[in-house]
Design a protein around this motif. Structure first.
Motif, PDB file in Angstrom:
ATOM      1  N   ASP A 119      28.285  61.392 -16.390  1.00 23.40           N
ATOM      2  CA  ASP A 119      28.185  62.762 -15.903  1.00 23.40           C
ATOM      3  C   ASP A 119      26.740  63.154 -15.625  1.00 23.40           C
ATOM      4  O   ASP A 119      25.792  62.480 -16.025  1.00 23.40           O
ATOM      5  CB  ASP A 119      28.868  63.736 -16.857  1.00 23.40           C
ATOM      6  N   VAL A 120      26.608  64.276 -14.908  1.00 22.10           N
ATOM      7  CA  VAL A 120      25.296  64.728 -14.461  1.00 22.10           C
ATOM      8  C   VAL A 120      24.363  64.972 -15.636  1.00 22.10           C
ATOM      9  O   VAL A 120      23.198  64.548 -15.628  1.00 22.10           O
ATOM     10  CB  VAL A 120      25.441  66.014 -13.610  1.00 22.10           C
ATOM     11  N   ASP A 121      24.848  65.658 -16.665  1.00 15.67           N
ATOM     12  CA  ASP A 121      24.003  65.960 -17.813  1.00 15.67           C
ATOM     13  C   ASP A 121      23.446  64.692 -18.444  1.00 15.67           C
ATOM     14  O   ASP A 121      22.266  64.633 -18.820  1.00 15.67           O
ATOM     15  CB  ASP A 121      24.786  66.752 -18.857  1.00 15.67           C
ATOM     16  N   THR A 122      24.279  63.669 -18.545  1.00 16.09           N
ATOM     17  CA  THR A 122      23.834  62.420 -19.162  1.00 16.09           C
ATOM     18  C   THR A 122      22.775  61.738 -18.318  1.00 16.09           C
ATOM     19  O   THR A 122      21.757  61.259 -18.840  1.00 16.09           O
ATOM     20  CB  THR A 122      25.031  61.476 -19.372  1.00 16.09           C
ATOM     21  N   ARG A 123      22.998  61.680 -17.002  1.00 15.74           N
ATOM     22  CA  ARG A 123      22.022  61.026 -16.120  1.00 15.74           C
ATOM     23  C   ARG A 123      20.677  61.733 -16.181  1.00 15.74           C
ATOM     24  O   ARG A 123      19.625  61.095 -16.233  1.00 15.74           O
ATOM     25  CB  ARG A 123      22.546  60.981 -14.682  1.00 15.74           C
ATOM     26  N   ASP A 133      22.432  68.968 -11.024  1.00 14.29           N
ATOM     27  CA  ASP A 133      21.453  68.168 -11.765  1.00 14.29           C
ATOM     28  C   ASP A 133      20.180  68.953 -12.048  1.00 14.29           C
ATOM     29  O   ASP A 133      19.513  68.719 -13.063  1.00 14.29           O
ATOM     30  CB  ASP A 133      21.150  66.849 -11.050  1.00 14.29           C
TER      31      ASP A 133
END
Length: 244
Positions: free
Chosen positions: A7-11, A57
């Motif tokens: 997911d975006v938060d992780t990236r 992001d």
């Protein structure tokens, strides 16, 4: 861990972790200038004030670091963690974007791809990538600056071939516009990789780092061989002088 399933938060969190690891190696004092996370309501206020939906992001990035804080004096007593004076926090995003947009003075004699092609051909303008060189464009959000001369923008109105939300570096004094990355995540990853290269061998990294000031703002600037060279989206445009 990266890929379409992440997911975006992780990236974004992973990219910031890589940046912080790089800074720990080459500019450890700069880490103190990275702000704490922004609360989600403060990010919502930015969107409402500017009338935009920030890329997911970029929102995630604000929830990791709400910009940077160079302190009350310039130059800052600590080196900057980014190649700018500062990244904007949520308040500055609104303030500086409004300053940027106040400089928008539409002029059909100049805001024309034919004129931009002429200016590039005559080396009066440098474009690197699919970006429209409109100072004060209402389709942009300012996300950082270097002393008011160099700006980083989220560009929501790109030229053909560009990506809405792409990150653009504008050097007003040098009249150059450079697409740094197609998204905020990709910008963070690019910066993390260049920090890692600098830590391993400074000569192989495009970063120039002064250990008292921080990375030079020229990171990501348009190389000199782009002067006089049209980007792909302007290649077949008939040039027109704005003076005739």
């Amino acid at each position: 861990m990266t890929g379409p399933g992440v997911d975006v938060d992780t990236r974004v969190a992973e990219a910031w972790a890589r940046i912080e690891a790089g800074l720990s190696s080459v500019l450890p004092a700069s880490l103190r200038l990275l702000n704490a996370p922004a609360p989600a309501p403060a990010i919502d206020v930015v969107e409402a004030a500017l009338g935009v939906a920030l890329p997911p992001d970029f929102r995630a990035s604000l929830r990791v670091h709400n910009g940077t804080d160079p302190g009350l004096t310039l130059p800052s007593p600590e080196p900057s963690p980014v190649p700018l004076t500062n990244l904007c926090d949520t308040d500055q995003l609104v303030e500086m974007t409004r300053v940027w947009r106040d400089n928008h003075h539409p002029d059909p004699d100049w805001d024309d791809p034919q004129v931009w092609a002429y200016l590039v051909d005559t080396k009066m303008l440098c474009l690197n990538g699919p970006v429209r060189p409109i100072v004060g464009s209402p389709g942009a959000v300012v996300v950082g600056d270097m002393n008011g001369d160099v700006w980083w923008l989220l560009d929501f109105d790109p030229a053909p071939g560009g990506t809405p939300g792409q990150v653009v570096r504008v050097d007003v004094e040098c009249v150059s516009w450079d697409v740094l990355a197609p998204s905020w995540t990709q910008l963070l990853v690019r910066y993390a990789e260049d920090l890692t290269r600098f830590a391993a061998d400074p000569g192989t990294s495009p970063l120039e780092i002064d250990h008292h000031v921080g990375p030079a703002c020229e990171w990501g600037s348009t190389p000199s061989d782009f002067w006089g060279t049209r980007p792909a989206w302007l290649r077949d445009v008939q040039p027109r002088s704005p003076h005739t």
